[in-house]
Each structure stands twice: as structure tokens, then as C-alpha cells.
Design a protein around this motif. Structure first.
Motif, PDB file in Angstrom:
ATOM      1  N   HIS A   1      -6.722   6.605 -19.084  1.00 46.68           N
ATOM      2  CA  HIS A   1      -7.093   6.614 -17.668  1.00 46.68           C
ATOM      3  C   HIS A   1      -8.571   6.994 -17.551  1.00 46.68           C
TER       4      HIS A   1
ATOM      5  N   THR B   1      -4.386   3.288 -11.030  1.00 43.32           N
ATOM      6  CA  THR B   1      -3.393   2.626 -11.869  1.00 43.32           C
ATOM      7  C   THR B   1      -2.258   3.570 -12.250  1.00 43.32           C
TER       8      THR B   1
ATOM      9  N   LYS C   1       0.301   3.771 -15.771  1.00 40.06           N
ATOM     10  CA  LYS C   1       0.403   3.232 -17.127  1.00 40.06           C
ATOM     11  C   LYS C   1       1.757   3.598 -17.718  1.00 40.06           C
TER      12      LYS C   1
ATOM     13  N   TRP D   1       3.661   4.099 -21.324  1.00 39.22           N
ATOM     14  CA  TRP D   1       3.322   4.420 -22.715  1.00 39.22           C
ATOM     15  C   TRP D   1       4.601   4.506 -23.538  1.00 39.22           C
TER      16      TRP D   1
ATOM     17  N   CYS E   1      -0.604   2.449 -24.904  1.00 39.92           N
ATOM     18  CA  CYS E   1      -0.230   2.039 -23.556  1.00 39.92           C
ATOM     19  C   CYS E   1       0.338   0.631 -23.666  1.00 39.92           C
TER      20      CYS E   1
ATOM     21  N   ARG F   1       1.606  -1.080 -20.885  1.00 40.53           N
ATOM     22  CA  ARG F   1       1.360  -1.837 -19.657  1.00 40.53           C
ATOM     23  C   ARG F   1       0.576  -0.970 -18.676  1.00 40.53           C
ATOM     24  N   THR F   2      -0.383  -1.614 -18.017  1.00 40.07           N
ATOM     25  CA  THR F   2      -1.113  -0.966 -16.935  1.00 40.07           C
ATOM     26  C   THR F   2      -0.750  -1.671 -15.642  1.00 40.07           C
TER      27      THR F   2
ATOM     28  N   HIS G   1      -1.621  -2.407 -11.935  1.00 43.55           N
ATOM     29  CA  HIS G   1      -2.700  -2.442 -10.953  1.00 43.55           C
ATOM     30  C   HIS G   1      -2.096  -2.841  -9.607  1.00 43.55           C
TER      31      HIS G   1
END
Length: 131
Positions: free
Chosen positions: A56, A80, A82, A84, A91, A93-94, A96
Motif C-alpha cells: 500500500h 484500494t 488488497k 494477500w 498480493c 489482487r488489488t 480499485h
């Protein structure tokens, strides 16, 4: 210890305020979120930090485990959330979509749906984490 009201462990290692803490489903670990832009996974039995989640770009406001304990979701002031893997620091996937700071994120009881909320843009988003 809840019965004696005595502190049994102090988790030291963040470089700024700790904003949230949550137990893993098995009770063996705690994840903390901090204004140092990280989340940390701690061993309950030893108090040692076993993983630091870095990625981040602003404060991490919340962190929690998936119901099976295999993943962690973090929410950040960088706008965002995230996801994990618990066993490593990657990570996967992020998420948005919020305009401003994300204040909380949590898995559903089935582990496939996430709710992410942002107080600043006055919305909550629901994500399917398996797609």
C-alpha cells in the motif's frame, strides 16, 4: 487473559499507529493494520512478527482474515483494498474503485464475497473475490 485482565503479550514492530487487529480463525495468529503503510501477521504464542505485508502507498486502516484463514484483506487510505495469501507476502489482487480512502474490508462467511467501504466517498462496494 480475559479472566485475569492481564496483558499476556505486546506486539511490537510497527513504525506508526496500529489501527486494527484481528485474530485468524484458528486463533494462532493476529493481523494488524498500521499507519506505517503495512499490515503484519503475528504469532499469538510467541508474539513474533511472522510476515509483513508491504504494497500500500498510504495508511493501512484495517486487515482481516478470510474464514478459512488462507487469505488476508487490507483496506488503505491509498483508495484500494488488497487480498494477500497468508502463507507468503504476495498480493494476489488489488481492488480499485473507491475515489478516496478505504476504511474497512471484510470477507463474507463463505469467503468469496468482500465488502469494502469508504467513508470519504460515502459508498460501500461488494466484490466477488473468486473472479
Amino acid at each position: 487473559n480475559a479472566s485475569t485482565s492481564k496483558c499476556v503479550r505486546t506486539l511490537i514492530g510497527h513504525e506508526n499507529r496500529v489501527i486494527s487487529a484481528a485474530f485468524s480463525p484458528d486463533g494462532g495468529h493476529i493481523v494488524t493494520a498500521s499507519h506505517d503503510k503495512t499490515a503484519k501477521v503475528w504469532s499469538v504464542s510467541t508474539g513474533e512478527c511472522v510476515r509483513t505485508l508491504v504494497g500500500h502507498t498510504h495508511w493501512v486502516n484495517s486487515a482481516s482474515f478470510s474464514p478459512d484463514g488462507s487469505h488476508i484483506v487490507t483496506a488503505s487510505s491509498d483508495g484500494t483494498a488488497k487480498i494477500w495469501r497468508r502463507t507468503c507476502v504476495s498480493c494476489v489482487r488489488t481492488l480499485h474503485g473507491h475515489t478516496y480512502s478505504v476504511h474497512s474490508a471484510a470477507f463474507s462467511s463463505g469467503g468469496h464475497i468482500l465488502t469494502v467501504s469508504s467513508m470519504t466517498d460515502m459508498s460501500a462496494k461488494v466484490w466477488n473475490s473468486s473472479t
